[in-house]
Write a protein that holds these residues in place. Structure first.
Motif, PDB file in Angstrom:
ATOM      1  N   ASP A 153      54.023  23.943  23.169  1.00  0.00           N
ATOM      2  CA  ASP A 153      53.763  23.303  21.877  1.00  0.00           C
ATOM      3  C   ASP A 153      53.447  24.350  20.813  1.00  0.00           C
ATOM      4  O   ASP A 153      53.918  24.254  19.672  1.00  0.00           O
ATOM      5  N   GLU A 154      52.669  25.342  21.177  1.00  0.00           N
ATOM      6  CA  GLU A 154      52.316  26.414  20.239  1.00  0.00           C
ATOM      7  C   GLU A 154      53.558  27.175  19.793  1.00  0.00           C
ATOM      8  O   GLU A 154      53.704  27.532  18.617  1.00  0.00           O
ATOM      9  N   LEU A 155      54.477  27.421  20.723  1.00  0.00           N
ATOM     10  CA  LEU A 155      55.722  28.123  20.401  1.00  0.00           C
ATOM     11  C   LEU A 155      56.509  27.369  19.329  1.00  0.00           C
ATOM     12  O   LEU A 155      56.966  27.960  18.337  1.00  0.00           O
ATOM     13  N   PHE A 156      56.638  26.061  19.504  1.00  0.00           N
ATOM     14  CA  PHE A 156      57.397  25.271  18.543  1.00  0.00           C
ATOM     15  C   PHE A 156      56.620  25.056  17.247  1.00  0.00           C
ATOM     16  O   PHE A 156      57.212  25.058  16.164  1.00  0.00           O
ATOM     17  N   ALA A 157      55.312  24.864  17.347  1.00  0.00           N
ATOM     18  CA  ALA A 157      54.505  24.649  16.139  1.00  0.00           C
ATOM     19  C   ALA A 157      54.548  25.862  15.220  1.00  0.00           C
ATOM     20  O   ALA A 157      54.525  25.721  13.990  1.00  0.00           O
ATOM     21  N   ARG A 158      54.601  27.045  15.801  1.00  0.00           N
ATOM     22  CA  ARG A 158      54.669  28.272  15.012  1.00  0.00           C
ATOM     23  C   ARG A 158      56.089  28.604  14.563  1.00  0.00           C
ATOM     24  O   ARG A 158      56.323  29.630  13.928  1.00  0.00           O
ATOM     25  N   LYS A 159      57.044  27.771  14.970  1.00  0.00           N
ATOM     26  CA  LYS A 159      58.459  27.959  14.636  1.00  0.00           C
ATOM     27  C   LYS A 159      58.982  29.300  15.145  1.00  0.00           C
ATOM     28  O   LYS A 159      59.806  29.952  14.501  1.00  0.00           O
ATOM     29  N   GLU A 160      58.503  29.665  16.324  1.00  0.00           N
ATOM     30  CA  GLU A 160      58.972  30.901  16.950  1.00  0.00           C
ATOM     31  C   GLU A 160      60.213  30.674  17.795  1.00  0.00           C
ATOM     32  O   GLU A 160      60.792  31.624  18.345  1.00  0.00           O
ATOM     33  N   ALA A 161      60.643  29.417  17.924  1.00  0.00           N
ATOM     34  CA  ALA A 161      61.858  29.062  18.657  1.00  0.00           C
ATOM     35  C   ALA A 161      62.392  27.772  18.058  1.00  0.00           C
ATOM     36  O   ALA A 161      61.622  26.955  17.532  1.00  0.00           O
ATOM     37  N   PRO A 162      63.698  27.544  18.119  1.00  0.00           N
ATOM     38  CA  PRO A 162      64.235  26.268  17.647  1.00  0.00           C
ATOM     39  C   PRO A 162      63.624  25.108  18.440  1.00  0.00           C
ATOM     40  O   PRO A 162      63.429  25.219  19.646  1.00  0.00           O
ATOM     41  N   PRO A 163      63.282  24.025  17.779  1.00  0.00           N
ATOM     42  CA  PRO A 163      62.637  22.917  18.482  1.00  0.00           C
ATOM     43  C   PRO A 163      63.567  22.285  19.518  1.00  0.00           C
ATOM     44  O   PRO A 163      64.780  22.163  19.297  1.00  0.00           O
ATOM     45  N   CYS A 164      63.000  21.902  20.636  1.00  0.00           N
ATOM     46  CA  CYS A 164      63.752  21.298  21.731  1.00  0.00           C
ATOM     47  C   CYS A 164      62.996  20.101  22.287  1.00  0.00           C
ATOM     48  O   CYS A 164      61.769  20.026  22.192  1.00  0.00           O
ATOM     49  N   ILE A 165      63.719  19.195  22.885  1.00  0.00           N
ATOM     50  CA  ILE A 165      63.126  18.159  23.716  1.00  0.00           C
ATOM     51  C   ILE A 165      62.941  18.746  25.098  1.00  0.00           C
ATOM     52  O   ILE A 165      63.866  19.342  25.666  1.00  0.00           O
ATOM     53  N   MET A 166      61.737  18.622  25.657  1.00  0.00           N
ATOM     54  CA  MET A 166      61.473  19.127  26.997  1.00  0.00           C
ATOM     55  C   MET A 166      61.241  17.952  27.945  1.00  0.00           C
ATOM     56  O   MET A 166      60.575  16.977  27.583  1.00  0.00           O
TER      57      MET A 166
END
Length: 343
Positions: A82-95
């Motif tokens: 969640d932190e990775l996506f919240a910081r926009k360090e990776a394109p958002p994905c459905i997990m």
């Protein structure tokens, strides 16, 4: 860092999935399974947007709720993702977090008469259900699978078997090069059987079920040997065939060959074209892995390079088999960057 969970920027939806193919499995394990779906920040704000999907599968003895276990001074992987996506360090994905536990500890994510049809469950039940209920891009090029240990094993073999569904994989210390990760433990198992259980796995299981699990030395290797045999070398009627005589320790070549046929390193040449067309392959392991899965990781990399796969990520890092959840965001980022749609 707070020693408890904090609100996520994305969110989880938790389901109970009723499987048709797991009904009547050999172990009478539940056919209703927990299923978690993580939706990244912004999912609800852009109703037309579609996302890559990344499936997380667990290691041996893993149960779905163990993903939320917390180690001292560390975030768990759902929080790290969640932190990775919240910081926009990776394109958002459905997990998608899938449960393939069995009462032997796991399924290796294969179809076996000794455990159940877990490969079919994952590929032909869960994947289409997710695509029907969430805004995925329903194509192999935008779907990946990742895991550690037995989960890493499943991540290696599942795309080889079903290239129509999977375009990327990430394996953290996945089971590979079986003569290194399994064969070396057979002598210890045979000693434990001899000294404590009169050479009988039946005696082991009867005694194991009467006490807290893993409270005696030898429990882990005995469970692992039997579980792998149930996955790799069960007869059509569900009879589990061990690759060694539990009373004498003599290797049974024809059964061991059945195991080797499932070794990812040995599977690579048979699936060369599939692997050359993968969009993302991530491999890592700790240099001090207790089960020598760093050796297996390197062998898997070498096998891939031998068939012409050069675009991959590979790293042996300073670590063991334990406490490596901090590595998972690295593979998640790698898969997300390579599998996400450009628009």
């Amino acid at each position: 860092m707070l020693p408890w969970s904090s609100p996520l920027q994305g969110r989880f939806e938790e389901h109970v999935f009723e499987s048709e193919v797991l009904k009547g499995n050999a172990l009478s394990d539940p056919y209703q399974r927990p299923l978690w779906v993580y939706l990244p920040p912004g999912y609800d704000d852009e109703p037309e947007r579609r996302y890559a999907s990344i499936y997380m599968i667990q290691g041996l003895t893993g149960q779905l709720d163990m993903w939320r276990n917390r180690s001292a001074f560390r975030r768990n992987f759902p929080e790290l993702a969640d932190e990775l996506f919240a910081r926009k360090e990776a394109p958002p994905c459905i997990m998608v977090w899938v449960d393939c536990w069995t009462s032997y500890g796991g399924s290796q994510f294969v179809d076996s008469p000794g455990t159940g049809r877990y490969h079919t469950y994952l590929c032909d039940e869960i994947v289409p259900w997710i695509d029907a209920h969430y805004r995925t891009v329903p194509a192999a090029a935008h779907r990946g699978i990742a895991g550690k240990s037995s989960g890493g094993y499943g991540a290696m073999i599942t795309p080889m078997l079903r290239p129509d569904l999977w375009g990327g994989l990430a394996t953290h210390a996945g089971d590979a090069l079986f003569e290194m990760c399994y064969l070396l433990d057979f002598p210890s198992s045979i000693r434990t059987l001899r000294d404590r259980y009169s050479g009988s796995f039946e005696n082991f299981w009867q005694e194991f079920k009467t006490r807290p699990a893993f409270t005696k030395s030898g429990d882990e290797t005995l469970l692992n040997d039997w579980c792998m045999a149930a996955c790799y070398s069960a007869d059509p009627d569900g009879t589990v065939r061990l690759p060694y005589d539990p009373r004498t320790g003599v290797l049974i070549p024809e059964v061991w060959e059945r195991w080797l046929a499932w070794d990812p390193v040995r599977m690579v040449p048979q699936h060369a074209e599939i692997l050359r067309n993968m969009k993302a392959i991530y491999i890592d392991a700790g240099r001090r892995d207790q089960y020598f899965l760093d050796v297996g990781a390197n062998a898997f990399r070498a096998a891939l390079e031998k068939i012409g796969v050069t675009d991959l990520f590979f790293e042996l890092f300073d670590g063991t088999h334990s406490g490596i959840e901090y590595r998972y965001p690295l593979s998640l980022k790698y898969l997300a960057e390579r599998l996400s749609p450009t628009t």
